[in-house]
Design a protein around this motif. Structure first.
Motif, PDB file in Angstrom:
ATOM      1  N   ALA A 169     -19.376  10.640  18.286  1.00 25.16           N
ATOM      2  CA  ALA A 169     -19.677  11.661  17.286  1.00 25.16           C
ATOM      3  C   ALA A 169     -21.039  11.425  16.657  1.00 25.16           C
ATOM      4  O   ALA A 169     -21.690  12.352  16.193  1.00 25.16           O
ATOM      5  N   PHE A 170     -21.472  10.138  16.626  1.00 21.12           N
ATOM      6  CA  PHE A 170     -22.733   9.798  15.984  1.00 21.12           C
ATOM      7  C   PHE A 170     -23.570   8.909  16.903  1.00 21.12           C
ATOM      8  O   PHE A 170     -23.034   8.054  17.600  1.00 21.12           O
ATOM      9  N   CYS A 171     -24.901   9.120  16.859  1.00 23.88           N
ATOM     10  CA  CYS A 171     -25.773   8.155  17.531  1.00 23.88           C
ATOM     11  C   CYS A 171     -27.181   8.277  16.988  1.00 23.88           C
ATOM     12  O   CYS A 171     -27.516   9.224  16.272  1.00 23.88           O
ATOM     13  N   ILE A 172     -27.982   7.270  17.325  1.00 27.22           N
ATOM     14  CA  ILE A 172     -29.397   7.277  16.965  1.00 27.22           C
ATOM     15  C   ILE A 172     -30.165   7.277  18.273  1.00 27.22           C
ATOM     16  O   ILE A 172     -29.819   6.533  19.194  1.00 27.22           O
ATOM     17  N   ASN A 173     -31.174   8.148  18.385  1.00 25.77           N
ATOM     18  CA  ASN A 173     -31.939   8.196  19.639  1.00 25.77           C
ATOM     19  C   ASN A 173     -33.269   8.896  19.396  1.00 25.77           C
ATOM     20  O   ASN A 173     -33.530   9.394  18.300  1.00 25.77           O
ATOM     21  N   TRP A 174     -34.111   8.926  20.428  1.00 28.14           N
ATOM     22  CA  TRP A 174     -35.400   9.609  20.345  1.00 28.14           C
ATOM     23  C   TRP A 174     -35.188  11.124  20.411  1.00 28.14           C
ATOM     24  O   TRP A 174     -34.128  11.593  20.818  1.00 28.14           O
ATOM     25  N   ILE A 175     -36.256  11.871  20.118  1.00 31.02           N
ATOM     26  CA  ILE A 175     -36.126  13.324  19.989  1.00 31.02           C
ATOM     27  C   ILE A 175     -35.795  14.007  21.319  1.00 31.02           C
ATOM     28  O   ILE A 175     -35.174  15.064  21.347  1.00 31.02           O
ATOM     29  N   TYR A 176     -36.187  13.411  22.445  1.00 29.06           N
ATOM     30  CA  TYR A 176     -35.996  14.067  23.744  1.00 29.06           C
ATOM     31  C   TYR A 176     -34.528  14.419  23.980  1.00 29.06           C
ATOM     32  O   TYR A 176     -34.206  15.330  24.731  1.00 29.06           O
ATOM     33  N   MET A 177     -33.626  13.666  23.311  1.00 25.03           N
ATOM     34  CA  MET A 177     -32.210  13.854  23.559  1.00 25.03           C
ATOM     35  C   MET A 177     -31.727  15.219  23.089  1.00 25.03           C
ATOM     36  O   MET A 177     -30.816  15.797  23.680  1.00 25.03           O
ATOM     37  N   TYR A 178     -32.361  15.754  22.032  1.00 24.32           N
ATOM     38  CA  TYR A 178     -31.825  16.965  21.404  1.00 24.32           C
ATOM     39  C   TYR A 178     -31.697  18.119  22.396  1.00 24.32           C
ATOM     40  O   TYR A 178     -30.608  18.663  22.596  1.00 24.32           O
ATOM     41  N   ASN A 179     -32.829  18.480  23.035  1.00 25.76           N
ATOM     42  CA  ASN A 179     -32.756  19.631  23.933  1.00 25.76           C
ATOM     43  C   ASN A 179     -31.939  19.343  25.184  1.00 25.76           C
ATOM     44  O   ASN A 179     -31.389  20.249  25.800  1.00 25.76           O
ATOM     45  N   MET A 180     -31.834  18.060  25.560  1.00 24.59           N
ATOM     46  CA  MET A 180     -31.022  17.715  26.727  1.00 24.59           C
ATOM     47  C   MET A 180     -29.537  17.862  26.443  1.00 24.59           C
ATOM     48  O   MET A 180     -28.762  18.210  27.333  1.00 24.59           O
ATOM     49  N   THR A 181     -29.121  17.603  25.193  1.00 20.13           N
ATOM     50  CA  THR A 181     -27.696  17.782  24.893  1.00 20.13           C
ATOM     51  C   THR A 181     -27.342  19.267  24.857  1.00 20.13           C
ATOM     52  O   THR A 181     -26.170  19.628  24.853  1.00 20.13           O
ATOM     53  N   ASN A 182     -28.354  20.115  24.825  1.00 24.90           N
ATOM     54  CA  ASN A 182     -28.092  21.558  24.848  1.00 24.90           C
ATOM     55  C   ASN A 182     -28.320  22.175  26.221  1.00 24.90           C
ATOM     56  O   ASN A 182     -28.349  23.388  26.360  1.00 24.90           O
ATOM     57  N   ASP A 183     -28.501  21.304  27.221  1.00 20.57           N
ATOM     58  CA  ASP A 183     -28.691  21.780  28.584  1.00 20.57           C
ATOM     59  C   ASP A 183     -27.356  21.668  29.317  1.00 20.57           C
ATOM     60  O   ASP A 183     -26.840  20.570  29.517  1.00 20.57           O
ATOM     61  N   PRO A 184     -26.746  22.798  29.712  1.00 20.58           N
ATOM     62  CA  PRO A 184     -25.401  22.763  30.328  1.00 20.58           C
ATOM     63  C   PRO A 184     -25.344  21.877  31.569  1.00 20.58           C
ATOM     64  O   PRO A 184     -24.277  21.340  31.892  1.00 20.58           O
ATOM     65  N   ALA A 185     -26.469  21.701  32.260  1.00 20.85           N
ATOM     66  CA  ALA A 185     -26.453  20.867  33.460  1.00 20.85           C
ATOM     67  C   ALA A 185     -26.334  19.392  33.106  1.00 20.85           C
ATOM     68  O   ALA A 185     -25.955  18.568  33.927  1.00 20.85           O
ATOM     69  N   GLU A 186     -26.696  19.047  31.862  1.00 14.82           N
ATOM     70  CA  GLU A 186     -26.758  17.640  31.473  1.00 14.82           C
ATOM     71  C   GLU A 186     -25.676  17.275  30.460  1.00 14.82           C
ATOM     72  O   GLU A 186     -25.504  16.101  30.155  1.00 14.82           O
ATOM     73  N   SER A 187     -24.967  18.265  29.933  1.00 14.92           N
ATOM     74  CA  SER A 187     -24.197  17.976  28.732  1.00 14.92           C
ATOM     75  C   SER A 187     -22.911  18.790  28.630  1.00 14.92           C
ATOM     76  O   SER A 187     -22.843  19.936  29.075  1.00 14.92           O
ATOM     77  N   ASN A 188     -21.890  18.192  28.014  1.00 15.51           N
ATOM     78  CA  ASN A 188     -20.643  18.898  27.716  1.00 15.51           C
ATOM     79  C   ASN A 188     -20.589  19.343  26.267  1.00 15.51           C
ATOM     80  O   ASN A 188     -19.563  19.846  25.817  1.00 15.51           O
ATOM     81  N   VAL A 189     -21.622  19.077  25.503  1.00 16.97           N
ATOM     82  CA  VAL A 189     -21.562  19.352  24.063  1.00 16.97           C
ATOM     83  C   VAL A 189     -22.651  20.347  23.661  1.00 16.97           C
ATOM     84  O   VAL A 189     -23.185  20.284  22.568  1.00 16.97           O
ATOM     85  N   VAL A 190     -22.942  21.282  24.580  1.00 15.57           N
ATOM     86  CA  VAL A 190     -24.004  22.265  24.320  1.00 15.57           C
ATOM     87  C   VAL A 190     -23.731  23.012  23.016  1.00 15.57           C
ATOM     88  O   VAL A 190     -22.615  23.467  22.772  1.00 15.57           O
ATOM     89  N   GLY A 191     -24.753  23.073  22.167  1.00 18.33           N
ATOM     90  CA  GLY A 191     -24.642  23.825  20.916  1.00 18.33           C
ATOM     91  C   GLY A 191     -23.932  23.090  19.798  1.00 18.33           C
ATOM     92  O   GLY A 191     -23.765  23.635  18.715  1.00 18.33           O
ATOM     93  N   LYS A 192     -23.486  21.863  20.055  1.00 18.04           N
ATOM     94  CA  LYS A 192     -22.738  21.152  19.013  1.00 18.04           C
ATOM     95  C   LYS A 192     -23.550  20.037  18.352  1.00 18.04           C
ATOM     96  O   LYS A 192     -23.103  19.420  17.395  1.00 18.04           O
ATOM     97  N   THR A 193     -24.738  19.746  18.927  1.00 15.41           N
ATOM     98  CA  THR A 193     -25.528  18.635  18.405  1.00 15.41           C
ATOM     99  C   THR A 193     -26.323  19.060  17.169  1.00 15.41           C
ATOM    100  O   THR A 193     -26.923  20.126  17.161  1.00 15.41           O
ATOM    101  N   ARG A 194     -26.287  18.232  16.152  1.00 18.63           N
ATOM    102  CA  ARG A 194     -27.100  18.468  14.952  1.00 18.63           C
ATOM    103  C   ARG A 194     -27.907  17.208  14.653  1.00 18.63           C
ATOM    104  O   ARG A 194     -27.511  16.111  15.035  1.00 18.63           O
ATOM    105  N   ILE A 195     -29.032  17.419  13.964  1.00 13.75           N
ATOM    106  CA  ILE A 195     -29.853  16.285  13.539  1.00 13.75           C
ATOM    107  C   ILE A 195     -29.829  16.241  12.020  1.00 13.75           C
ATOM    108  O   ILE A 195     -29.927  17.281  11.370  1.00 13.75           O
TER     109      ILE A 195
END
Lengths: 417, 302
Positions: A260-286
Motif C-alpha cells: 500500500a505504501f512505498c518510497i521510490n523515484w518519480i519514474y514509478m508514477y507513470n509506470m504504475t498507470n501503464d496497464p502493460a506494467e501494472s495492476n493498480v492503474v489509476g490508484k497510485t497517489r503521491i
C-alpha cells in the motif's frame, strides 16, 4: 589459381580496411541507464531526432541498470581511449570521477542563459571544486507513493503525515487482510538503501554528515530512525523481502497491489498507470514523505539526481557536448516528460507541460524543499558501503542499531582520517 | 669420424635453436598476457594507488596486505569463501560421482541422461544466477510456488533476506550449475576402467560397496584430483553468481573474497588494496592446489 586467391583476398582486405576507416566518420558512443528516468525507447527516439538534426554524427546508445553503471563507467572511461563519449553520472560519483580526471571540464561552455534557467539546486549535482563537469539531466528525489484504493478499503481517508501514523494505517490494513505486507522498501545492500534511510534520518531531525564533513548519523535521532526500520520489519508491516529489493522490485511489488505504501523515484508514477506494467492503474497517489512525530522536520527526502558528462579523452568533444546539450534541452525534456522532472525553471510554468504532467510537476515542487544531499566527497562510495552494512546488520539482527551505527562512524572516520 | 660428430653436433645445436624459435611466439604471448599482469599486480599491491589521486603512488611495502590481516571484514569474507568452497565443491563431487555411476550402469535411457545433464553447465553463469534469483524471489518466485503447493510453507518466504540462508541458496544455485562438469569428468574416467578387475572382484565375493570403495574410488583418483583442483580454484574465486543473486548482501552475508576485491578496486577505486587482495587470493589458491597435489597425486597412480 593460388595467385588469384591471394590477389582477391588482398583486395578484399584493403576494401574492408578502407570502409572501416571511412565508414565510421563520427560515431558518438553514449552510455546511459535503463531504470529511473527516460526509458530506452524514449532515448532511442531522442537520439534519432538528434541524428536528423546533425546528419554527420552517428550515435550509439547503450543501456545498463543503475547498480551496474558505476563499474561499467570505471572500466570503460578510465583508460586513455574511453569506450564512451557521453556518459550518465550519478550525483555521488561526480567528485570521484572529476578528481580522477575522467570528465571534461565544461565550466567555460555553460552559457549565462543555462546558468539562469536551470534550477540552482541542480547545479551542485555536476559541480566539484567549483567547476562544472556536465549538465544535470535527472532532477530526482524520493517520493512517497500510496495505493488509494487500499487506503479507502481500510476505511482511511488521508495518507499518513507522520511515520507513526503510517504504522497505524499499515496495522489496520494488515489486520483487515487487505495486504500481507503494507510497506515495501528498496533495502537491498545497495545505494537505494541509503536513499530511503536518509529521508527517515532527516525526518527525525538527524543528519548524515556535519557541515564540517564528519559523520554524525549515530546520534540518538539516527538510532531511533534505524530502530523504527527494524521494528517495522519485525512486526511484518514492512515486506521482509525488502532487504533483498532494489527500486525495480519495489515498483513491481507495488504495481501488483501487494503493497500500500512505498518510497521510490518519480519514474514509478507513470509506470504504475501503464496497464502493460501494472495492476493498480489509476490508484497510485503521491503525497509528502512523512516525518517522525515531534520532529522539527515536516518532511524529508533525498536528492538523487544525475547528470550527463563528456569524457575527458573523447575524440569528439565538440559533438559530444552538442549531444549532452540536446539530451537535456527544453524541447526534449518537455516532449519526454513522463519519467523525468525538467531541469528548466521556465518549463515549470509552461501550461502545456502542466497539462501533460498534472501530478508529478506539483509533487516535485512540494517535495523538493525537503530534499537532502549526500556527502559530496570522493570517498563517498566506500562510506556508503559501510553505512549499508551497518543498516543491514541492524535489519538482520546481528547488531543492535546503536552498535551498528557507532561502528560505522568509527570506520568512516578511519577512511577520512 | 670427426666429420660425422661435427655434423651431428651441428644438427643437435640447430634443433635447440629451432625448438626455441617455435616456442618463442607462444612464450612471448604468455609473458605479455600472464607475466606482465602478474608483475604489474605485484607492483600495484606494494603501492598506495587510488584512482581518486591518480598522480600520487607512494611505495608502502606490505602495508596493503597487512592492513587486511587486521581487518575483521577480510577474515569474515575468507570464512565465507571457505564455507562456500567446502560445501559447494564437496556436494558437487558427491553428487557428481553418484550421477556418473548411475550413467555408467547403462540403464535404459542413459545416453539421454548423459546429454541432458550437460545443459546446466552450458548455461552462462550470469544467466544461471538471474534464473535462480527469480526462482528465489519472495513475491513471485517458483520456489515459493512449489513449496506452497506442496503444503510445506503457509506463506511466501523472503528466502534471500537472511544472511546464512542466502549463502546456502547461492551454493545450491552453484551446485546445480557445476555438478555436470564433475559428472562429465568422472563418467569419462569410469568408462575407461577395465571390466576385468570388477569381474575378478565379483568372483572373490566382493560386495558392490566394497568394489566401489576399494577399486573404483582409488582408480578414479587422478580424475578426482583434476576435478577437485579445478572446482576448488573456481569456487574460491566465485564472483559472478554472487554479483547477480545477492550482490554480497544481506548484511555482507554473501560477501566472498572476490567480491571484496571487486569493491576495493572498482567501487572504491583503491587499486593498490585491490591488487593486494587478489594477490592474497592467489596465494590461498596456490596453497590449496599444493595440498591436493600432495594428498592425491601419490606415486602408484602417477
Amino acid at each position: 589459381m593460388n595467385r588469384k586467391i591471394i590477389v582477391v583476398s588482398v583486395v578484399l582486405f584493403a576494401l574492408v580496411l578502407g570502409l572501416s576507416i571511412t565508414g565510421s566518420a563520427k560515431t558518438l558512443r553514449f552510455l546511459t541507464m535503463q531504470q529511473a528516468g527516460m526509458t530506452p525507447e524514449e532515448f532511442d527516439s531522442v537520439v534519432a531526432e538528434f541524428q536528423q538534426k546533425y546528419p554527420d554524427i552517428e550515435v550509439e546508445a547503450n543501456y545498463v541498470s543503475y547498480d551496474s553503471l558505476h563499474s561499467k563507467l570505471v572500466t570503460s572511461i578510465s583508460g586513455f581511449n574511453p569506450a564512451y563519449d557521453v556518459v550518465l553520472v550519478d550525483d555521488i560519483w561526480y567528485p570521484q570521477f572529476a578528481k580522477a580526471g575522467w570528465l571534461l571540464d565544461v565550466t567555460d561552455r555553460i552559457t549565462p542563459e543555462m546558468k539562469s534557467d536551470i534550477y540552482p539546486a541542480a547545479w551542485p549535482i555536476v559541480t566539484y571544486n567549483d567547476r562544472q563537469y556536465g549538465l544535470p539531466y535527472l532532477l530526482d528525489q524520493m517520493y512517497f507513493f500510496y495505493n488509494e484504493e487500499l487506503l479507502n478499503k481500510a476505511g482511511l481517508t488521508a495518507p499518513p503525515s507522520t511515520w507513526e501514523e503510517l504504522v497505524d494505517q499499515a496495522k489496520v490494513m494488515k489486520e483487515k487482510g487487505l495486504v500481507e505486507y503494507p510497506i515495501v522498501w528498496p533495502w537491498g545492500q545497495i545505494e537505494a538503501l541509503i536513499c530511503t534511510w536518509v529521508p527517515l534520518l532527516y525526518g527525525n531531525d538527524g543528519i548524515f554528515f556535519t557541515e564540517g564533513g564528519k559523520p554524525a548519523f549515530n546520534s540518538s535521532e539516527g538510532i531511533e530512525a534505524l530502530t523504527w526500520m527494524v521494528d517495522t520489519l519485525k512486526s511484518g508491516l514492512s515486506n521482509p523481502a525488502s532487504i533483498t529489493y532494489n527500486e525495480e522490485d519495489v515498483r513491481n511489488t507495488f504495481s501488483q497491489g501487494k503493497a500500500a505504501f512505498c518510497i521510490n523515484w518519480i519514474y514509478m508514477y507513470n509506470m504504475t498507470n501503464d496497464p502493460a506494467e501494472s495492476n493498480v492503474v489509476g490508484k497510485t497517489r503521491i503525497s509528502l514523505i512523512p516525518a517522525f512525530e515531534g520532529a522539527k522536520a515536516r518532511s524529508a527526502s533525498i536528492n538523487g539526481s544525475m547528470g550527463f558528462a563528456v569524457t575527458a579523452r573523447s575524440k569528439y568533444k565538440e559533438e559530444a557536448w552538442e549531444l549532452v546539450k540536446y539530451l537535456v534541452s527544453r524541447d526534449v525534456q518537455k516532449k519526454y516528460s513522463d519519467h523525468i522532472t525538467p531541469i528548466w525553471q521556465s518549463l515549470a510554468k509552461d501550461p502545456e507541460l502542466i497539462a501533460d504532467q498534472p501530478v508529478t510537476l506539483p509533487a516535485f515542487a512540494e517535495q523538493f524543499p525537503y530534499s537532502h544531499v549526500r556527502p559530496k566527497v570522493p570517498e563517498y562510495l566506500e562510506i556508503s558501503q559501510i553505512v549499508q552494512l551497518a543498516i543491514h546488520q541492524a535489519l538482520a539482527g546481528t547488531k543492535s542499531p546503536a552498535q551498528a551505527l557507532n561502528d560505522a562512524v568509527s570506520e568512516i572516520n578511519k577512511i577520512l582520517k | 669420424m670427426n666429420l660425422f660428430s661435427r655434423i651431428y653436433r651441428n644438427i643437435e645445436s640447430k634443433e635447440h635453436v629451432i625448438a626455441w624459435a617455435l616456442i618463442l611466439p607462444a612464450a612471448l604471448v604468455m609473458v605479455l598476457v600472464v607475466g606482465y599482469p602478474i608483475i604489474s599486480n605485484i607492483w600495484l599491491s606494494l603501492h598506495a594507488v587510488s584512482l581518486i589521486n591518480p598522480f600520487e603512488r607512494p611505495f608502502v611495502g606490505l602495508a596493503n596486505h597487512l592492513n587486511f590481516f587486521a581487518d575483521p571484514i577480510f577474515w569474515a569474507s575468507v570464512g565465507r569463501t571457505a564455507y562456500f568452497t567446502v560445501v559447494s565443491v564437496g556436494l558437487e563431487i558427491i553428487l557428481g560421482i553418484a550421477i556418473a555411476l548411475l550413467i555408467n550402469l547403462k540403464l535404459k535411457g542413459w545416453r539421454l541422461l548423459r546429454s541432458v545433464i550437460i545443459i546446466p553447465w552450458a548455461i552462462p553463469t550470469v544467466v544461471n544466477g538471474t534464473m535462480w534469483k527469480w526462482i528465489y524471489n519472495a513475491d513471485y518466485g517458483a520456489l515459493n510456488g512449489l513449496l506452497m503447493s506442496l503444503g510445506l510453507i503457509d506463506k511466501y518466504q523472503a528466502w534471500l533476506a537472511d544472511p546464512f540462508t542466502a549463502m546456502n541458496l547461492v551454493i545450491l544455485a552453484d551446485i546445480w550449475h557445476c555438478t555436470p562438469l564433475v559428472v562429465l569428468i568422472i563418467s569419462a574416467a569410469l568408462a575407461s576402467l577395465p571390466d576385468a578387475i570388477y569381474e575378478a572382484a565379483r568372483i572373490d565375493g566382493a560386495s558392490s560397496w566394497q568394489s566401489f570403495w576399494h577399486i573404483t574410488l582409488p582408480l578414479l583418483r587422478p580424475a578426482l584430483l583434476v576435478t577437485l583442483v579445478l572446482r576448488t580454484v573456481e569456487a574460491f574465486r566465485v564472483f559472478d553468481i554472487i554479483y547477480v543473486i545477492t550482490g554480497g548482501g544481506p548484511a555482507n552475508g554473501t560477501l566472498v573474497i572476490s567480491y571484496l576485491t571487486y569493491l576495493e578496486s572498482f567501487s572504491y577505486l583503491n587499486l593498490g588494496r585491490g591488487a593486494a587482495l587478489s594477490f592474497i587470493v592467489s596465494a590461498f589458491i596456490l596453497v590449496l592446489a599444493l595440498v591436493y597435489y600432495k594428498l592425491l597425486y601419490t606415486e602408484d597412480v602417477a
